[in-house]
Design a protein around this motif. Structure first.
Motif, PDB file in Angstrom:
ATOM      1  N   LEU A 104       0.839  -1.191   0.000  1.00 32.99           N
ATOM      2  CA  LEU A 104       0.000   0.000   0.000  1.00 32.99           C
ATOM      3  C   LEU A 104       0.878   1.247   0.000  1.00 32.99           C
ATOM      4  O   LEU A 104       1.916   1.272   0.674  1.00 32.99           O
ATOM      5  N   PRO A 105       0.481   2.270  -0.727  1.00 32.26           N
ATOM      6  CA  PRO A 105       1.264   3.516  -0.694  1.00 32.26           C
ATOM      7  C   PRO A 105       1.334   4.058   0.731  1.00 32.26           C
ATOM      8  O   PRO A 105       0.390   3.913   1.511  1.00 32.26           O
ATOM      9  N   ALA A 106       2.441   4.667   1.060  1.00 35.70           N
ATOM     10  CA  ALA A 106       2.654   5.184   2.416  1.00 35.70           C
ATOM     11  C   ALA A 106       1.582   6.181   2.828  1.00 35.70           C
ATOM     12  O   ALA A 106       1.245   6.285   4.001  1.00 35.70           O
ATOM     13  N   LEU A 107       1.010   6.884   1.884  1.00 31.28           N
ATOM     14  CA  LEU A 107       0.006   7.888   2.199  1.00 31.28           C
ATOM     15  C   LEU A 107      -1.373   7.284   2.461  1.00 31.28           C
ATOM     16  O   LEU A 107      -2.264   7.957   2.950  1.00 31.28           O
ATOM     17  N   HIS A 108      -1.549   6.001   2.134  1.00 29.00           N
ATOM     18  CA  HIS A 108      -2.854   5.363   2.325  1.00 29.00           C
ATOM     19  C   HIS A 108      -3.106   5.113   3.811  1.00 29.00           C
ATOM     20  O   HIS A 108      -2.244   4.622   4.529  1.00 29.00           O
ATOM     21  N   ASN A 109      -4.290   5.453   4.257  1.00 29.45           N
ATOM     22  CA  ASN A 109      -4.654   5.257   5.667  1.00 29.45           C
ATOM     23  C   ASN A 109      -4.948   3.780   5.911  1.00 29.45           C
ATOM     24  O   ASN A 109      -5.945   3.257   5.425  1.00 29.45           O
ATOM     25  N   THR A 110      -4.086   3.097   6.651  1.00 28.32           N
ATOM     26  CA  THR A 110      -4.294   1.675   6.955  1.00 28.32           C
ATOM     27  C   THR A 110      -4.955   1.472   8.298  1.00 28.32           C
ATOM     28  O   THR A 110      -5.080   0.354   8.769  1.00 28.32           O
ATOM     29  N   GLU A 111      -5.374   2.566   8.936  1.00 28.35           N
ATOM     30  CA  GLU A 111      -6.073   2.516  10.222  1.00 28.35           C
ATOM     31  C   GLU A 111      -5.347   1.661  11.259  1.00 28.35           C
ATOM     32  O   GLU A 111      -5.947   0.905  12.007  1.00 28.35           O
ATOM     33  N   GLY A 112      -4.023   1.758  11.259  1.00 26.10           N
ATOM     34  CA  GLY A 112      -3.238   1.061  12.259  1.00 26.10           C
ATOM     35  C   GLY A 112      -2.913  -0.389  11.934  1.00 26.10           C
ATOM     36  O   GLY A 112      -2.294  -1.073  12.737  1.00 26.10           O
ATOM     37  N   PHE A 113      -3.340  -0.875  10.766  1.00 23.51           N
ATOM     38  CA  PHE A 113      -3.051  -2.261  10.398  1.00 23.51           C
ATOM     39  C   PHE A 113      -1.578  -2.441  10.070  1.00 23.51           C
ATOM     40  O   PHE A 113      -0.969  -1.611   9.404  1.00 23.51           O
ATOM     41  N   GLU A 114      -1.033  -3.556  10.538  1.00 21.15           N
ATOM     42  CA  GLU A 114       0.282  -3.997  10.093  1.00 21.15           C
ATOM     43  C   GLU A 114       0.002  -5.073   9.050  1.00 21.15           C
ATOM     44  O   GLU A 114      -0.559  -6.124   9.364  1.00 21.15           O
ATOM     45  N   ILE A 115       0.356  -4.809   7.809  1.00 20.61           N
ATOM     46  CA  ILE A 115       0.090  -5.745   6.723  1.00 20.61           C
ATOM     47  C   ILE A 115       1.041  -6.936   6.862  1.00 20.61           C
ATOM     48  O   ILE A 115       2.260  -6.764   6.912  1.00 20.61           O
ATOM     49  N   THR A 116       0.484  -8.143   6.922  1.00 21.42           N
ATOM     50  CA  THR A 116       1.300  -9.352   7.078  1.00 21.42           C
ATOM     51  C   THR A 116       1.238 -10.267   5.856  1.00 21.42           C
ATOM     52  O   THR A 116       1.943 -11.267   5.796  1.00 21.42           O
ATOM     53  N   GLY A 117       0.396  -9.956   4.913  1.00 18.99           N
ATOM     54  CA  GLY A 117       0.310 -10.777   3.722  1.00 18.99           C
ATOM     55  C   GLY A 117      -0.839 -10.344   2.849  1.00 18.99           C
ATOM     56  O   GLY A 117      -1.573  -9.403   3.174  1.00 18.99           O
ATOM     57  N   ASN A 118      -0.989 -11.036   1.713  1.00 18.56           N
ATOM     58  CA  ASN A 118      -2.106 -10.754   0.825  1.00 18.56           C
ATOM     59  C   ASN A 118      -2.462 -12.004   0.043  1.00 18.56           C
ATOM     60  O   ASN A 118      -1.696 -12.974   0.013  1.00 18.56           O
ATOM     61  N   HIS A 119      -3.619 -11.976  -0.559  1.00 18.42           N
ATOM     62  CA  HIS A 119      -4.091 -13.093  -1.368  1.00 18.42           C
ATOM     63  C   HIS A 119      -4.923 -12.521  -2.498  1.00 18.42           C
ATOM     64  O   HIS A 119      -5.847 -11.755  -2.258  1.00 18.42           O
ATOM     65  N   ILE A 120      -4.562 -12.877  -3.720  1.00 13.45           N
ATOM     66  CA  ILE A 120      -5.284 -12.382  -4.883  1.00 13.45           C
ATOM     67  C   ILE A 120      -6.131 -13.516  -5.447  1.00 13.45           C
ATOM     68  O   ILE A 120      -5.673 -14.655  -5.559  1.00 13.45           O
ATOM     69  N   GLU A 121      -7.349 -13.199  -5.801  1.00 12.89           N
ATOM     70  CA  GLU A 121      -8.245 -14.147  -6.460  1.00 12.89           C
ATOM     71  C   GLU A 121      -8.516 -13.627  -7.865  1.00 12.89           C
ATOM     72  O   GLU A 121      -8.992 -12.510  -8.043  1.00 12.89           O
ATOM     73  N   PHE A 122      -8.174 -14.451  -8.856  1.00  9.75           N
ATOM     74  CA  PHE A 122      -8.489 -14.139 -10.243  1.00  9.75           C
ATOM     75  C   PHE A 122      -9.697 -14.970 -10.627  1.00  9.75           C
ATOM     76  O   PHE A 122      -9.774 -16.159 -10.283  1.00  9.75           O
TER      77      PHE A 122
END
Length: 134
Positions: A104-122
């Motif tokens: 996520l761009p640094a300017l995006h508000n993550t509301e305090g979330f620490e991103i630990t991973g992601n999953h994409i569904e096509f």
């Protein structure tokens, strides 16, 4: 599925059969799919045995529960990070082993979330479904 001799529950013949079925399985089966296969060998086995075994494996990190099929939970014994391609007609799920930079761009508000991973569904239509629709 993690190859771990310390599963954390009693390894009955039924549970060993479930583990064997999951080992290397790329079909992302549901509990019902697993039950239908394993109960042919163990006809007195209950559905609860399959469900409880899957739940124990999930809690121990041996499988991942997928919620990408709205009709039923599916399970993935491959716990390494990866994404999925889903046929919108037959619900077939295929692993996608390509990394994507989704920070996520640094300017995006993550509301305090620490991103630990992601999953994409096509989503799309698989080759078999395309052939059958003409």
């Amino acid at each position: 599925m993690k190859n771990d001799n310390n599963i954390g529950f009693k390894l009955t013949p039924q549970r060993l059969a479930i583990l064997s079925y999951l080992d290397g399985n790329k079909d992302h089966p549901s509990a019902e799919d697993i039950y239908n296969v394993i109960s042919r060998v163990f006809p007195t086995m209950s559905f609860a045995t399959v469900y409880n075994t899957l739940d124990s494996l999930k809690k121990r990190g041996g499988i991942t529960e997928l919620t990408i099929d709205p009709d039923k939970k599916r399970f993935d014994p491959n716990t390494e990070p990866h994404h999925h391609l889903i046929c919108v007609r037959c619900r077939r799920i295929v692993d996608v082993h390509i990394g994507f930079d989704l920070s996520l761009p640094a300017l995006h508000n993550t509301e305090g979330f620490e991103i630990t991973g992601n999953h994409i569904e096509f989503y799309g239509v698989c080759r078999e479904c395309k052939k059958s629709s003409g």
